[in-house]
Design an enzyme around this catalytic site. Sequence first.
Site, PDB file in Angstrom:
ATOM      1  N   ASP A 172     -16.062 -13.958   8.968  1.00  0.00           N
ATOM      2  CA  ASP A 172     -14.508 -13.907   8.651  1.00  0.00           C
ATOM      3  C   ASP A 172     -14.136 -13.090   9.993  1.00  0.00           C
ATOM      4  O   ASP A 172     -14.300 -12.024  10.322  1.00  0.00           O
ATOM      5  CB  ASP A 172     -14.337 -12.689   7.686  1.00  0.00           C
ATOM      6  CG  ASP A 172     -12.799 -12.463   7.424  1.00  0.00           C
ATOM      7  OD1 ASP A 172     -12.022 -13.074   8.141  1.00  0.00           O
ATOM      8  OD2 ASP A 172     -12.416 -12.000   6.432  1.00  0.00           O
ATOM      9  N   TYR A 195       0.741  -1.213  -0.050  1.00  0.00           N
ATOM     10  CA  TYR A 195       0.066   0.131   0.076  1.00  0.00           C
ATOM     11  C   TYR A 195       0.966   1.206   0.091  1.00  0.00           C
ATOM     12  O   TYR A 195       0.564   2.113   0.683  1.00  0.00           O
ATOM     13  CB  TYR A 195      -1.145   0.118   1.287  1.00  0.00           C
ATOM     14  CG  TYR A 195      -1.777  -1.137   1.040  1.00  0.00           C
ATOM     15  CD1 TYR A 195      -2.845  -1.358   0.467  1.00  0.00           C
ATOM     16  CD2 TYR A 195      -1.590  -2.215   2.293  1.00  0.00           C
ATOM     17  CE1 TYR A 195      -3.795  -2.305   0.417  1.00  0.00           C
ATOM     18  CE2 TYR A 195      -2.774  -3.266   2.360  1.00  0.00           C
ATOM     19  CZ  TYR A 195      -3.499  -3.191   1.271  1.00  0.00           C
ATOM     20  OH  TYR A 195      -4.526  -4.333   1.469  1.00  0.00           O
ATOM     21  N   TYR A 228     -13.808  -5.494   4.579  1.00  0.00           N
ATOM     22  CA  TYR A 228     -12.588  -5.673   4.005  1.00  0.00           C
ATOM     23  C   TYR A 228     -12.298  -7.283   4.115  1.00  0.00           C
ATOM     24  O   TYR A 228     -12.649  -7.835   5.368  1.00  0.00           O
ATOM     25  CB  TYR A 228     -11.443  -4.915   4.551  1.00  0.00           C
ATOM     26  CG  TYR A 228     -10.136  -5.429   4.210  1.00  0.00           C
ATOM     27  CD1 TYR A 228      -9.566  -4.762   2.951  1.00  0.00           C
ATOM     28  CD2 TYR A 228      -9.184  -6.317   4.830  1.00  0.00           C
ATOM     29  CE1 TYR A 228      -8.250  -5.334   2.602  1.00  0.00           C
ATOM     30  CE2 TYR A 228      -8.109  -6.909   4.311  1.00  0.00           C
ATOM     31  CZ  TYR A 228      -7.425  -6.195   3.257  1.00  0.00           C
ATOM     32  OH  TYR A 228      -6.352  -6.604   2.925  1.00  0.00           O
ATOM     33  N   LYS A 243      -4.180 -14.033  11.476  1.00  0.00           N
ATOM     34  CA  LYS A 243      -3.643 -12.808  12.356  1.00  0.00           C
ATOM     35  C   LYS A 243      -3.096 -13.246  13.796  1.00  0.00           C
ATOM     36  O   LYS A 243      -1.939 -14.004  13.935  1.00  0.00           O
ATOM     37  CB  LYS A 243      -4.696 -11.676  12.733  1.00  0.00           C
ATOM     38  CG  LYS A 243      -4.869 -11.119  11.362  1.00  0.00           C
ATOM     39  CD  LYS A 243      -5.318  -9.607  11.529  1.00  0.00           C
ATOM     40  CE  LYS A 243      -5.437  -9.165  10.335  1.00  0.00           C
ATOM     41  NZ  LYS A 243      -4.486  -8.411   9.549  1.00  0.00           N
TER      42      LYS A 243
HETATM   43  C1  PLP Z   1     -11.205  -9.639   8.301  1.00  0.00           C
HETATM   44  C2  PLP Z   1     -10.051  -9.747   7.357  1.00  0.00           C
HETATM   45  N1  PLP Z   1      -9.996 -10.882   6.543  1.00  0.00           N
HETATM   46  C3  PLP Z   1      -8.758 -11.002   5.877  1.00  0.00           C
HETATM   47  C4  PLP Z   1      -7.903 -10.276   5.867  1.00  0.00           C
HETATM   48  C5  PLP Z   1      -6.588 -10.834   4.839  1.00  0.00           C
HETATM   49  O1  PLP Z   1      -5.636 -11.398   5.914  1.00  0.00           O
HETATM   50  P1  PLP Z   1      -4.274 -11.255   5.362  1.00  0.00           P
HETATM   51  O2  PLP Z   1      -3.734 -10.005   5.329  1.00  0.00           O
HETATM   52  O3  PLP Z   1      -3.327 -12.405   6.204  1.00  0.00           O
HETATM   53  O4  PLP Z   1      -4.170 -12.050   3.807  1.00  0.00           O
HETATM   54  C6  PLP Z   1      -7.711  -9.362   6.853  1.00  0.00           C
HETATM   55  C7  PLP Z   1      -6.621  -8.499   6.893  1.00  0.00           C
HETATM   56  O5  PLP Z   1      -6.418  -7.597   7.540  1.00  0.00           O
HETATM   57  C8  PLP Z   1      -9.047  -9.029   7.550  1.00  0.00           C
HETATM   58  O6  PLP Z   1      -8.849  -8.014   8.545  1.00  0.00           O
END
Ligand code: PLP
Length: 403
Positions: A224, A11, A139, A253
């Site tokens: 998610d 980014y 996101y 994470k």
């Molecule tokens: C809710 C959510 N899903 C998916 C992702 C993507 O994860 P990664 O950065 O490990 O690909 C993120 C990353 O910030 C996220 O906050």
Amino acid sequence: MECAPHVWRPYCQHETAPPPLPVVGAHGCRLHLSDGRELVDGIASWWTAAHGYNHPHIRARVSAQLATLPHVAFGGLANEPAYTLAKRLVGMMPAPLSRVFFVESGSVAVEVALKMSLQSFANRGESQRRKIVCFEDAYHGDTLATMSLSDPVSGMHRAFTGTGVDAVHLPLPVDANLTLSNDVAAVIVEPLSQCAGGMRFHGAEVLRRLRRACDDSGALLIFDEIATGFFRTGARFAMGTAGVTPDIVTLGKALTGGTLPLAAVVASDAVFDKFLSSRTEDALQHGPTYMGNALACAAAHASLDLFERADYTQLVKALSNKLESRLRPLAAKNDVTDVRVLGALGVVEMKRGTAPQAAAFAERGAFIRPLRLAHADVVYLAPPLVIDDTDLDVLATALGSTL
Ligand SMILES: Cc1ncc(COP(=O)(O)O)c(C=O)c1O
């Protein structure tokens, strides 16, 4: 430490961005820079380092694993940390979530959840179910399919509109029920807090409505929990707080406490059963090279040990109260449009283009990186969950004096 110009940064507008801060070590909540400065990390390496950096227990388990079996392919072979981790994760989940698929990043976990949804219907002759319902301000990652689920207006992926899955973007059903058509395969949501899309919170009723809509239409519900999982919003999982069980959940994470890349998709028995048949092509068509990496799974075990050793629910409750009392007064500052706190997430929303640069916070000893969205700048704190009062004070003072 020299930051060579060969690295293409995330980014990053290389034309205008200042050089990155060279980090040579990290302990607790602090990043050690090569020039001797220490910064308190206000965002825990994108919300991963829940226990702080360089925790001796994680280090010890990873070192022991490195000495025996760092990695072995997952196809046709099994490694102990991965298989015991799957069992342990399922033990934390409400029934019927029981089948774990390991990957190396959150984006790929969401991709796999989508593939599970689409293929589970295709395997049973319901290929017309192709649509994925997602929400404004969402996101879900940076890969093509996950970008198509993120907000097409306020998100950062506008250049990719039209790529990815057949996504239907809706407002979150905050005060009305939702009805789904019978071509919807799945609904995906970040439960209780939409994170990278703007740190926006919603109540459990929204999730109950989504569950009802999916039950009525036969679509799958995907939570998610890559950002919200592991106590970030208060309870171990947001789905626990909400009392709503999805058909598929994604984790990542803080799973490894911010040490090694690992994510997981946990599906219900009913989803898994849709892949059982005598035809090989009905098997889930996915298998990344580093799937179930033993080192990463050992780190996840250590992270889960730490989550079990202390009362993180209480820890986050106390942190939440402190964030509330330190951030609330900032609502009176110029250009601040909202202050909100949920669990270990503290948010100061500002008018677009008014949030200070990360360098201004760094000058005051804090690493804070505002989200810059189409409608607002969002300055937020998502520190390690174990942050003490001294380090929290550095963050809050840096925020207060910089705004
Ligand atoms: C809710 C959510 N899903 C998916 C992702 C993507 O994860 P990664 O950065 O490990 O690909 C993120 C990353 O910030 C996220 O906050």
